[in-house]
Write an enzyme that holds these catalytic residues in place. Structure first.
Site, PDB file in Angstrom:
ATOM      1  N   GLU A 149       0.826  -1.211   0.000  1.00  0.00           N
ATOM      2  CA  GLU A 149       0.000   0.000   0.000  1.00  0.00           C
ATOM      3  C   GLU A 149       0.859   1.259   0.000  1.00  0.00           C
ATOM      4  O   GLU A 149       0.521   2.248  -0.664  1.00  0.00           O
ATOM      5  CB  GLU A 149      -0.946   0.002   1.205  1.00  0.00           C
ATOM      6  CG  GLU A 149      -2.072  -1.003   1.124  1.00  0.00           C
ATOM      7  CD  GLU A 149      -3.035  -0.722  -0.030  1.00  0.00           C
ATOM      8  OE1 GLU A 149      -3.059   0.418  -0.534  1.00  0.00           O
ATOM      9  OE2 GLU A 149      -3.752  -1.655  -0.423  1.00  0.00           O
ATOM     10  N   TYR A 190      -6.436   6.268   4.718  1.00  0.00           N
ATOM     11  CA  TYR A 190      -6.637   5.246   3.698  1.00  0.00           C
ATOM     12  C   TYR A 190      -5.776   4.015   3.970  1.00  0.00           C
ATOM     13  O   TYR A 190      -6.264   2.875   3.962  1.00  0.00           O
ATOM     14  CB  TYR A 190      -6.317   5.795   2.309  1.00  0.00           C
ATOM     15  CG  TYR A 190      -6.085   4.673   1.319  1.00  0.00           C
ATOM     16  CD1 TYR A 190      -7.158   3.957   0.802  1.00  0.00           C
ATOM     17  CD2 TYR A 190      -4.790   4.270   0.971  1.00  0.00           C
ATOM     18  CE1 TYR A 190      -6.962   2.889  -0.044  1.00  0.00           C
ATOM     19  CE2 TYR A 190      -4.582   3.203   0.123  1.00  0.00           C
ATOM     20  CZ  TYR A 190      -5.672   2.529  -0.386  1.00  0.00           C
ATOM     21  OH  TYR A 190      -5.466   1.455  -1.207  1.00  0.00           O
ATOM     22  N   ASP A 197      -9.462   6.127  -1.108  1.00  0.00           N
ATOM     23  CA  ASP A 197      -8.423   6.832  -1.852  1.00  0.00           C
ATOM     24  C   ASP A 197      -9.050   7.501  -3.067  1.00  0.00           C
ATOM     25  O   ASP A 197     -10.276   7.570  -3.201  1.00  0.00           O
ATOM     26  CB  ASP A 197      -7.303   5.874  -2.237  1.00  0.00           C
ATOM     27  CG  ASP A 197      -7.748   4.833  -3.267  1.00  0.00           C
ATOM     28  OD1 ASP A 197      -8.956   4.731  -3.563  1.00  0.00           O
ATOM     29  OD2 ASP A 197      -6.870   4.112  -3.795  1.00  0.00           O
TER      30      ASP A 197
END
Length: 347
Positions: free
Chosen positions: A37, A120, A138
């Site tokens: 991520e 996020y 996001d």
């Protein structure tokens, strides 16, 4: 945002049939999800795959990441850009080692408190790795939500993000929160596209989507115009001595912090050699341009052979192997890479 209430079932069915096979999905440990991520922030999946593999080879777990040297960390990240992401990851790894005995924290609040982790990323890790029903919102998710609901609010505003997050928190499936969040991301990345026409004929939400039904997919989402970037004219010095080129490390704060670079200064840079106490006949060696978020560099390179090996304090000489294996030189200077390697190749 009533349209979103009908979304979970068709979206999850679509995702389970169409999801891309990705290494962090095949083995979604908290560490793997976190690394992926962070890498995927402002970077496309195709660009991340090789970096992800190489990164895990050198830093397979939190303890290994915390122990990496700065140069090794930056070399592993070289080319991905936004280098503060890597530095914050290492800070977070040290936090996990010191505060949690090296075990990744398993609550949203604790994950959110790690260095470099925002709403996020915390939501993504909490839902994918720990099965917690927390939204992960996001740009992809905001775009999908704005189109499905026909919302003309500016998706760059905190108010819009808060609104979408609250709406998704009400509908996120308790038995599949990670799949739901990944499905929204996947839909935005592969179907409800950010640039160009969305592929509505492939979308599991087409029958729900107000933007599609009203012919407004080209109008939504609404985003405020970005401010114009500042242009900087810079002179880049490609200084050689035999089979080596001079590098210096950038300051530990600010743009490209802590990375190695070919010395460069604001144009006109012809007097800088004198200030550095160096001497070399210089010849023009090409131009380059690099775009950062808020700044645009327009660069002119000057190349020359120094008359001795002495360099200013903190500078280093680097040969081909050191450039390849040791020193992280950012993509901002890629325009001059061939010139340097061709020159070093003469020896």
């Amino acid at each position: 945002m009533d349209e979103l209430r009908q979304l979970p079932i068709p979206l999850l069915v679509w995702y389970r049939e169409n999801a891309r096979v990705l290494p962090w999905r095949s083995d979604p440990t908290p560490y793997h999800v976190w690394v992926s991520e962070i890498m995927l922030q402002q970077t496309r999946v195709a660009a991340v795959l090789d970096y992800y593999r190489r990164f895990l080879e050198s830093a397979p777990d939190v303890a290994a990441l915390a122990a990496l040297s700065q140069d090794r960390l930056m070399k592993l990240w070289q080319g991905l850009g936004y280098y503060s992401r890597a530095r914050n990851m290492q800070k977070a790894a040290v936090q996990i080692a010191e505060d949690y005995g090296g075990v990744f924290p398993n609550t949203y609040e604790a994950i959110r408190a790690l260095a470099g982790v925002g709403d996020y990323t915390a939501g993504a890790i909490a839902s994918i790795a720990f099965g917690l029903p927390v939204p992960a919102v996001d740009g992809n998710v905001l775009r999908v939500a704005a189109r499905i609901t026909g919302d003309s609010g500016d998706i760059t505003t905190p108010a819009m993000k808060k609104k979408v997050t609250a709406a998704l928190a009400e509908i996120i499936p308790l038995d599949a929160p990670g799949d739901f969040n990944q499905a929204l991301m996947e839909l935005g990345a592969t179907v409800c596209l950010p640039n160009g026409a969305p592929l509505c004929e492939r979308c599991p939400a087409a029958c729900l989507c107000r933007a599609f039904q009203e012919g407004r997919t080209g109008e939504l989402p609404v985003k405020a115009a970005k401010k114009a970037r500042r242009v900087e004219e810079r002179t880049v010095f490609l200084l050689f001595y035999g089979d080596r080129v001079a590098l210096r490390r950038r300051p530990n704060r600010g743009l490209l912090a802590g990375l190695w670079e070919f010395p460069n200064e604001p144009a006109d840079g012809t007097l800088w050699l004198q200030r550095w106490g160096l001497s070399a006949p210089l010849a023009r060696a090409g131009t380059g341009k690099h775009i950062f978020t808020h700044i645009e560099w327009h660069m002119t390179a000057l190349a020359g052979e120094l008359d001795g090996p002495d360099l200013p304090q903190g500078w280093v000489w680097a040969g081909r192997e050191a450039l390849r294996d040791t020193y992280a030189v950012p993509n901002a200077f890629r325009s001059f890479e061939k010139t340097v390697l061709d020159r070093l190749g003469h020896f």
